[in-house]
Design an enzyme around this catalytic site. Structure first.
Site, PDB file in Angstrom:
ATOM      1  N   TYR A 111      -0.525  -1.077   7.185  1.00 11.78           N
ATOM      2  CA  TYR A 111       0.591  -0.168   7.497  1.00 11.78           C
ATOM      3  C   TYR A 111       0.529   0.239   8.971  1.00 11.78           C
ATOM      4  O   TYR A 111       1.524   0.193   9.695  1.00 11.78           O
ATOM      5  CB  TYR A 111       0.503   1.072   6.591  1.00 11.78           C
ATOM      6  CG  TYR A 111       1.582   2.102   6.834  1.00 11.78           C
ATOM      7  CD1 TYR A 111       2.857   1.946   6.299  1.00 11.78           C
ATOM      8  CD2 TYR A 111       1.335   3.232   7.612  1.00 11.78           C
ATOM      9  CE1 TYR A 111       3.848   2.898   6.523  1.00 11.78           C
ATOM     10  CE2 TYR A 111       2.316   4.182   7.840  1.00 11.78           C
ATOM     11  CZ  TYR A 111       3.570   4.009   7.292  1.00 11.78           C
ATOM     12  OH  TYR A 111       4.560   4.955   7.526  1.00 11.78           O
ATOM     13  N   GLY A 127      14.064   9.502   0.387  1.00 11.78           N
ATOM     14  CA  GLY A 127      13.289  10.124   1.458  1.00 11.78           C
ATOM     15  C   GLY A 127      14.018  10.341   2.784  1.00 11.78           C
ATOM     16  O   GLY A 127      15.149  10.846   2.839  1.00 11.78           O
ATOM     17  N   ILE A 128      13.355   9.942   3.853  1.00 11.57           N
ATOM     18  CA  ILE A 128      13.835  10.217   5.209  1.00 11.57           C
ATOM     19  C   ILE A 128      15.158   9.482   5.487  1.00 11.57           C
ATOM     20  O   ILE A 128      16.065  10.017   6.132  1.00 11.57           O
ATOM     21  CB  ILE A 128      12.751   9.800   6.238  1.00 11.57           C
ATOM     22  CG1 ILE A 128      11.461  10.601   5.991  1.00 11.57           C
ATOM     23  CG2 ILE A 128      13.235  10.013   7.665  1.00 11.57           C
ATOM     24  CD1 ILE A 128      10.225  10.059   6.711  1.00 11.57           C
ATOM     25  N   GLY A 129      15.269   8.264   4.961  1.00 14.57           N
ATOM     26  CA  GLY A 129      16.490   7.480   5.171  1.00 14.57           C
ATOM     27  C   GLY A 129      17.701   8.151   4.542  1.00 14.57           C
ATOM     28  O   GLY A 129      18.788   8.178   5.123  1.00 14.57           O
ATOM     29  N   SER A 181       5.674   5.842  13.110  1.00 18.58           N
ATOM     30  CA  SER A 181       4.724   6.786  12.511  1.00 18.58           C
ATOM     31  C   SER A 181       3.589   7.077  13.481  1.00 18.58           C
ATOM     32  O   SER A 181       3.191   6.221  14.265  1.00 18.58           O
ATOM     33  CB  SER A 181       4.150   6.176  11.225  1.00 18.58           C
ATOM     34  OG  SER A 181       3.058   6.938  10.777  1.00 18.58           O
ATOM     35  N   GLY A 211      17.376   1.283   4.181  1.00 14.07           N
ATOM     36  CA  GLY A 211      16.549   2.090   3.280  1.00 14.07           C
ATOM     37  C   GLY A 211      17.031   3.523   3.168  1.00 14.07           C
ATOM     38  O   GLY A 211      16.247   4.455   3.325  1.00 14.07           O
TER      39      GLY A 211
HETATM   40  N1  LIG Z   1       6.790   9.843   4.526  1.00 15.10           N
HETATM   41  C1  LIG Z   1       6.142   9.966   5.652  1.00 15.10           C
HETATM   42  O1  LIG Z   1       5.321  10.875   5.821  1.00 15.10           O
HETATM   43  C2  LIG Z   1       6.415   9.008   6.788  1.00 15.10           C
HETATM   44  C3  LIG Z   1       5.739   9.260   7.984  1.00 15.10           C
HETATM   45  C4  LIG Z   1       5.982   8.405   9.048  1.00 15.10           C
HETATM   46  C5  LIG Z   1       6.876   7.356   8.912  1.00 15.10           C
HETATM   47  N2  LIG Z   1       7.497   7.150   7.722  1.00 15.10           N
HETATM   48  C6  LIG Z   1       8.431   6.007   7.648  1.00 15.10           C
HETATM   49  O2  LIG Z   1       9.697   6.468   7.246  1.00 15.10           O
HETATM   50  C7  LIG Z   1      10.418   5.397   6.616  1.00 15.10           C
HETATM   51  C8  LIG Z   1      11.016   5.907   5.315  1.00 15.10           C
HETATM   52  O3  LIG Z   1       9.950   6.199   4.417  1.00 15.10           O
HETATM   53  P1  LIG Z   1       9.980   7.370   3.348  1.00 15.10           P
HETATM   54  O4  LIG Z   1       8.724   8.128   3.535  1.00 15.10           O
HETATM   55  O5  LIG Z   1      11.283   8.078   3.385  1.00 15.10           O
HETATM   56  O6  LIG Z   1       9.790   6.506   2.012  1.00 15.10           O
HETATM   57  P2  LIG Z   1      10.699   6.300   0.711  1.00 15.10           P
HETATM   58  O7  LIG Z   1      11.133   7.613   0.185  1.00 15.10           O
HETATM   59  O8  LIG Z   1       9.880   5.426  -0.165  1.00 15.10           O
HETATM   60  O9  LIG Z   1      11.958   5.489   1.257  1.00 15.10           O
HETATM   61  C9  LIG Z   1      11.833   4.151   1.640  1.00 15.10           C
HETATM   62  C10 LIG Z   1      13.206   3.513   1.677  1.00 15.10           C
HETATM   63  O10 LIG Z   1      13.036   2.164   2.153  1.00 15.10           O
HETATM   64  C11 LIG Z   1      13.645   1.300   1.216  1.00 15.10           C
HETATM   65  N3  LIG Z   1      12.996  -0.006   1.219  1.00 15.10           N
HETATM   66  C12 LIG Z   1      11.705  -0.305   0.967  1.00 15.10           C
HETATM   67  N4  LIG Z   1      11.516  -1.629   1.040  1.00 15.10           N
HETATM   68  C13 LIG Z   1      12.715  -2.181   1.330  1.00 15.10           C
HETATM   69  C14 LIG Z   1      13.174  -3.498   1.528  1.00 15.10           C
HETATM   70  N5  LIG Z   1      12.376  -4.554   1.400  1.00 15.10           N
HETATM   71  N6  LIG Z   1      14.480  -3.691   1.853  1.00 15.10           N
HETATM   72  C15 LIG Z   1      15.332  -2.650   1.963  1.00 15.10           C
HETATM   73  N7  LIG Z   1      14.956  -1.371   1.766  1.00 15.10           N
HETATM   74  C16 LIG Z   1      13.666  -1.152   1.450  1.00 15.10           C
HETATM   75  C17 LIG Z   1      13.529   1.988  -0.127  1.00 15.10           C
HETATM   76  O11 LIG Z   1      14.473   1.445  -1.025  1.00 15.10           O
HETATM   77  P3  LIG Z   1      14.348   1.616  -2.629  1.00 15.10           P
HETATM   78  O12 LIG Z   1      14.951   2.962  -2.940  1.00 15.10           O
HETATM   79  O13 LIG Z   1      15.124   0.486  -3.162  1.00 15.10           O
HETATM   80  O14 LIG Z   1      12.888   1.559  -2.960  1.00 15.10           O
HETATM   81  C18 LIG Z   1      13.847   3.419   0.299  1.00 15.10           C
HETATM   82  O15 LIG Z   1      15.242   3.601   0.425  1.00 15.10           O
HETATM   83  C19 LIG Z   1       9.408   4.266   6.443  1.00 15.10           C
HETATM   84  O16 LIG Z   1       9.599   3.321   7.455  1.00 15.10           O
HETATM   85  C20 LIG Z   1       8.067   4.957   6.611  1.00 15.10           C
HETATM   86  O17 LIG Z   1       7.071   4.085   7.081  1.00 15.10           O
HETATM   87  C21 LIG Z   1       7.289   7.949   6.654  1.00 15.10           C
END
Ligand SMILES: NC(=O)c1ccc[n+]([C@@H]2O[C@H](COP(=O)([O-])OP(=O)(O)OC[C@H]3O[C@@H](n4cnc5c(N)ncnc54)[C@H](OP(=O)(O)O)[C@@H]3O)[C@@H](O)[C@H]2O)c1
Length: 339
Positions: free
Chosen positions: A210, A47-49, A183, A43
């Site tokens: 979640y 975002g974070i990834g 998280s 991913g």
């Molecule tokens: N944002 C926060 O405040 C926060 C806080 C705590 C933990 N997190 C965790 O951090 C991680 C990244 O989240 P983010 O906030 O950066 O969200 P994000 O911007 O939506 O990024 C999510 C990434 O995961 C990918 N993804 C989603 N479903 C997938 C699948 N089935 N197979 C492969 N890739 C997939 C997305 O790909 P696409 O680009 O193709 O959609 C995207 O690259 C998550 O695990 C989230 O739970 C986030």
């Protein structure tokens, strides 16, 4: 009562995280050099990834961008190459690979293509939070959050564990790392309900779904630490990145409101990438006692959390492990305690 305490903890964390994280260095000063180390980031296209992958690139790792959408992956590769050029760095070593972590078939295919190649860092970052989407299922029939955020990471991690162990042997001073982007929200649930099951059938609210998936990630990290052989040199860390404005609300009608209201309070994806990058790239000596299950959960300040119920509950960790192995169709050989 426990839920109330959890809610207070998470609420305070959100409100005061900028202040609490003020002493954490910026991403350019987190972690260490990663020359010749091979990393997979799931991913990485948002975002974070994305920021995690970009940082590992700057640290000179070979970074495999494991994306469900290869077009987005190729665009990201070009962007990161462009960034390196603008900053006067060497061309980064990047590869794009197809991986949908919601599909057990896709994960098995990815792992089989990976073959015997040694691996030093696996970052299980891919994840989702879908408002009103808890009734959705993965192609294998699991509740979407549990299937994507946890079971996918579980299966991928165990299939690639031999590669990480091989990587750790080839780089004894660095070892290998298995990171989960977890998280703080896991504190809102006490136990992953595998009987209900949070997994297969009954819909529950998205937020609870979640939270369950994130608790499962943290318990898995602790349980894997318990099951790895002493001296394996594989550091397993579930990292709370902090609460950041990312693409997690992409396409939702509340997306704009989420960005406008929360940008002044939350941190940026780059700031949120610091904990995963710290755990993934620091020398072994800086990531604590990698064999201690109680140090499996890391806070957004790049330190292991002192008190955390999820990592201490051995019985729950063991139950979760057996259920996850069965759910993902792993055979007994992957039950490390029996190896
Ligand atoms: N944002 C926060 O405040 C926060 C806080 C705590 C933990 N997190 C965790 O951090 C991680 C990244 O989240 P983010 O906030 O950066 O969200 P994000 O911007 O939506 O990024 C999510 C990434 O995961 C990918 N993804 C989603 N479903 C997938 C699948 N089935 N197979 C492969 N890739 C997939 C997305 O790909 P696409 O680009 O193709 O959609 C995207 O690259 C998550 O695990 C989230 O739970 C986030």
């Amino acid at each position: 009562m426990e839920l109330l305490i959890g809610l207070c903890n998470v609420g305070l964390d959100v409100l005061f995280q900028r202040w609490r994280l003020r002493a954490v260095p910026d991403i350019h000063h987190v972690g260490g050099p990663m020359d010749d180390l091979t990393c997979i980031v799931t991913g990485p296209t948002s975002g974070i990834g994305r920021e995690t992958a970009a940082s590992l690139c700057r640290n000179r790792a070979v970074v495999v961008l494991a994306c469900r959408n290869q077009v987005k992956g190729s665009q990201l590769k070009e962007e990161l190459e462009q960034e390196a050029k603008q900053e006067g760095r060497a061309v980064p070593k990047l590869e794009v690979a197809q991986l949908d972590v919601a599909s057990l078939t896709s994960i098995r295919s990815f792992a089989s293509q990976w073959g015997q190649r040694p691996l030093h860092v696996l970052i299980n970052n891919a994840g989702l939070f879908t408002i009103g989407g808890a009734h959705c299922r993965t192609p294998d029939g699991f509740e979407m959050h549990m299937g994507t955020n946890y079971l996918g990471a579980f299966l991928l991690s165990l299939l690639l564990l031999p590669n990480l162990q091989q990587g750790a042997q080839s780089q004894p001073r660095f070892g290998a790392r298995l990171i989960l982007t977890a998280s703080k929200m896991h504190e809102l649930v006490r136990q992953v309900d595998t009987l209900r099951p949070a997994a297969k059938a009954k819909p529950e609210g998205s937020l609870m779904a979640y939270n369950h998936s994130k608790l499962a990630q943290v318990q898995f990290a602790a349980e894997l630490r318990r099951r790895l052989k002493p001296g394996s040199n594989v550091g397993v860390c579930a990292c709370n990145p902090g609460e950041a404005v990312t693409g997690i609300m992409r396409g939702h009608f509340l997306e704009r409101a989420y960005q406008l209201l929360l940008t002044p309070i939350l941190i940026t994806p780059t700031q949120a990438a610091r904990c995963p990058v710290f755990c993934a790239s620091s020398p072994l000596s800086q990531i604590g006692d990698i064999e201690a299950p109680e140090e499996a959960y890391w806070e957004s300040n790049c330190k292991p959390a002192g008190r955390n119920h999820a990592v201490r509950d051995e019985a729950a960790g063991s139950r979760l492990w057996l259920w996850s192995a069965e759910a993902t169709g792993l055979d007994a050989a992957h039950d490390l305690r029996r190896c």
